[in-house]
Design an enzyme around this catalytic site. Structure first.
Site, PDB file in Angstrom:
ATOM      1  N   LYS A 210     -21.864  56.673 -21.586  1.00 16.34           N
ATOM      2  CA  LYS A 210     -22.767  55.957 -22.485  1.00 16.34           C
ATOM      3  C   LYS A 210     -24.224  56.231 -22.117  1.00 16.34           C
ATOM      4  CE  LYS A 210     -21.908  51.620 -23.639  1.00 16.34           C
ATOM      5  NZ  LYS A 210     -21.891  50.133 -23.630  1.00 16.34           N
ATOM      6  N   GLU A 216     -20.028  59.743 -11.198  1.00 16.75           N
ATOM      7  CA  GLU A 216     -18.854  60.613 -11.125  1.00 16.75           C
ATOM      8  C   GLU A 216     -18.804  61.588 -12.299  1.00 16.75           C
ATOM      9  OE1 GLU A 216     -17.592  56.492  -9.522  1.00 16.75           O
ATOM     10  OE2 GLU A 216     -18.869  57.307 -11.121  1.00 16.75           O
ATOM     11  N   GLY A 274     -17.112  49.902 -22.291  1.00 21.01           N
ATOM     12  CA  GLY A 274     -16.333  51.098 -21.970  1.00 21.01           C
ATOM     13  C   GLY A 274     -14.845  50.922 -22.175  1.00 21.01           C
ATOM     14  N   ARG A 275     -14.297  49.783 -21.715  1.00 21.62           N
ATOM     15  CA  ARG A 275     -12.848  49.593 -21.804  1.00 21.62           C
ATOM     16  C   ARG A 275     -12.399  49.242 -23.217  1.00 21.62           C
ATOM     17  NH1 ARG A 275     -15.539  45.960 -18.970  1.00 21.62           N
ATOM     18  NH2 ARG A 275     -15.418  43.714 -19.385  1.00 21.62           N
ATOM     19  N   GLU A 360     -10.948  44.152 -15.035  1.00 19.53           N
ATOM     20  CA  GLU A 360     -12.394  44.310 -15.168  1.00 19.53           C
ATOM     21  C   GLU A 360     -12.963  43.248 -16.103  1.00 19.53           C
ATOM     22  OE1 GLU A 360     -14.433  48.285 -14.862  1.00 19.53           O
ATOM     23  OE2 GLU A 360     -14.857  47.876 -16.976  1.00 19.53           O
ATOM     24  N   HIS A 391      13.998  52.491  -9.985  1.00 17.83           N
ATOM     25  CA  HIS A 391      14.384  53.139  -8.731  1.00 17.83           C
ATOM     26  C   HIS A 391      13.251  53.101  -7.714  1.00 17.83           C
ATOM     27  CE1 HIS A 391      18.161  54.748 -10.392  1.00 17.83           C
ATOM     28  NE2 HIS A 391      17.483  54.728 -11.532  1.00 17.83           N
ATOM     29  N   LYS A 500     -21.392  51.271  -6.624  1.00 14.38           N
ATOM     30  CA  LYS A 500     -22.162  52.441  -7.076  1.00 14.38           C
ATOM     31  C   LYS A 500     -23.558  52.431  -6.463  1.00 14.38           C
ATOM     32  CE  LYS A 500     -20.067  52.916 -11.682  1.00 14.38           C
ATOM     33  NZ  LYS A 500     -20.363  52.917 -13.124  1.00 14.38           N
TER      34      LYS A 500
END
Length: 531
Positions: A210, A216, A274-275, A360, A391, A500
């Site tokens: 954004k 990152e 963002g999410r 979040e 499993h 961050k």
């Protein structure tokens, strides 16, 4: 209004739980009430939900509905759909739902909340469709370009998990002639592995950030650009393999993208978290992978669930019921975790997506007013696709000392890959829910399973774009409901910023050599890194 734990409904829920000795016996509840499944299940758009294996007694849901009323949940919902600033700490609206609203308001047009729209919301809706049309036109352009064999999407968090999850889920609609790659981790091993199999002239890079400053994402973007220029690409716009033709930015920071060398950008507004962003320009990799028509079907399925959340009566409002159930499990039943078990390989990334969406959004310890929350908030969300999980961690679900509610997600209809497997897969999901509820008696203590372990069962018609859109919107809205009960801002994420900022500070100190004021433990760890 009073905090959630000081409402009459909260006190009544606690009194019911404690007065009847904690968890009810699910086997006894089913024996007493032949209509339990019918009473505690319902249809919503593209989804059938069965809550009958949850620890709900007669009257529990009525008390939860009372709690929602006492906490003003539906009024807060209406405020969100009216475009009001429900993201209180950032003083922003949360209008991700607008991204899938038709230009005429669609199924929500008659809602009271829509009638409260001001000119800003109506202008935003027009802008949404302008951006959507531009994005889908670009997707068509890429899909028609036979030279592009690989698309590399570089993002992190919401700009990564949503598109990756949807592209995997809609595998049956994928363009078989084009490979999609998703890179998020700053670990160079991930990007390096992807780049080793690519050719610069046949690769399109999508940079999703954004602000165009996400550490990152930008580190990976610069490395991708360096690789591109070293393998036949050029910064010259007139070159046949120009950077401007092979990089697209999904960002609001057009100036920063231009400095990077990108001239094709798609943006979105600051009211898109963002999410919650896969419906926006961040969804470009989805549209490239499956095409504009399928992307529009994804939006339509989500919009149908938006309309259900806004218009369905409370007792049959599935996002409301699930969000209230989440509060009940977390606070009244004392269950700190929820396992998500999708019995579909296409939904294998859904648990990771829901981890971010819920933790979040609601992993907060203060209310919107800045007051310390007196109760626990978001549960720990985790899981794995079935039958793989059977499993692995299902041993703990059946016999571990902790009770962990499970949310099973299954499909009525098989996909295109080996459909003869599908019935066996789905029966496994049903059997696991049955085993959690009934357990197993045995003279050998190591073989005993206590049972009476709660679960929810969500059944989709099929794993297509509309069903997937409805499922994701359902999860968004249930998180909103539980956050509204707790009184927290589900749309900020200030805790994400701290690490961050400290990483940036440590890198700056490494360059300057000034370690004054840094705690001893951190200094020792940096020393182990050779600093």
């Amino acid at each position: 209004m009073p905090p959630c734990d000081q409402t009459p409904a909260w006190a009544a829920l606690q009194a019911q739980w404690q007065g009847e000795g904690g968890a009810p016996s699910l086997a006894d509840e089913f024996a007493r009430d032949s209509a339990r499944t019918a009473r505690l299940s319902q249809h919503a758009p593209h989804v059938w939900a069965d809550l009958s294996k949850q620890w709900l007694r007669p009257g529990t849901e009525a008390l939860l509905q009372q709690l929602a009323h006492e906490r003003g949940v539906l009024a807060w919902r209406d405020a969100m759909f009216a475009g009001e600033a429900v993201n209180t700490t950032e003083r922003r609206a949360a209008m991700h739902w607008l991204l899938r609203t038709p230009p005429d308001g669609g199924q929500i047009a008659a809602a009271d909340a829509v009638h409260r729209w001001d000119g800003t919301v109506r202008a935003a809706l027009a802008e949404v469709h302008e951006t959507l049309d531009a994005m889908l036109a670009l997707a068509d352009e890429v899909r028609a370009d036979a030279r592009i064999t690989d698309v590399v999407h570089i993002g992190i968090g919401g700009s990564h998990l949503g598109p990756e999850m949807v592209v995997q889920a809609l595998e049956d609609w994928r363009d078989a002639g084009r490979r999609m790659h998703f890179v998020a981790n700053i670990d160079g091993h991930e990007l390096g592995q992807v780049l080793r199999g690519l050719r610069a002239g046949h690769t399109l890079f999508l940079i999703a950030s954004k602000t165009f400053t996400t550490a990152e994402t930008m580190r990976n973007a610069h490395s991708a650009r360096d690789w591109f220029l070293a393998h036949g690409g050029s910064a010259d716009a007139a070159h046949p393999c120009a950077l401007a033709r092979h990089f697209v930015a999904l960002t609001t920071n057009v100036e920063a993208a231009a400095r990077f060398g990108i001239t094709r950008t798609l943006g979105f507004r600051d009211w898109v978290g963002g999410r919650y962003s896969l419906w926006s320009a961040i969804g470009l990799p989805i549209a490239i992978a499956v095409g504009p028509a399928v992307f529009r079907a994804l939006l339509a399925g989500a919009h149908a669930m938006d309309a259900h959340f806004l218009l369905a009566p409370p007792a049959q409002n599935l996002p409301l019921r699930l969000g209230l159930l989440d509060v009940y499990c977390r606070n009244i039943c004392g269950l700190p975790s929820r396992c998500v078990a999708p019995y579909s390989a296409g939904l294998r990334r859904l648990p990771a997506y829901l981890q971010q969406l819920e933790m979040e959004s609601n992993g907060k310890r203060v209310t919107r007013e800045g007051v310390q929350l007196a109760v626990q908030s978001a549960p720990i969300v985790w899981g794995e696709a079935g039958t793989n999980g059977q499993h692995a961690y299902f041993q703990m679900l059946h016999q571990g000392p902790d009770v962990i509610p499970v949310e099973f997600i299954a499909l009525r209809e098989a996909g295109r890959g080996l459909p003869e497997h599908h019935h066996e897969l789905t029966v496994n999901a049903v059997a696991q829910a049955q085993a959690l509820m009934l357990g197993r008696a045995s003279d050998a203590p190591e073989k005993r399973c206590p049972g009476n372990r709660p679960s929810t069962f969500l059944l989709l018609d099929r794993l297509d774009a509309a069903s997937l859109g409805a499922l994701i919107a359902l999860q968004e809205h249930r998180v909103f409901v539980s956050g509204a009960v707790w009184g927290i801002d589900s749309f900020d994420q200030w805790g994400v910023e701290l690490g961050k900022q400290l990483a940036g500070d440590l890198l700056a100190r490494e360059r300057s050599g000034d370690w004054a004021g840094v705690d001893g433990s951190t200094r020792a760890l940096m020393h182990q890194l050779g600093v």
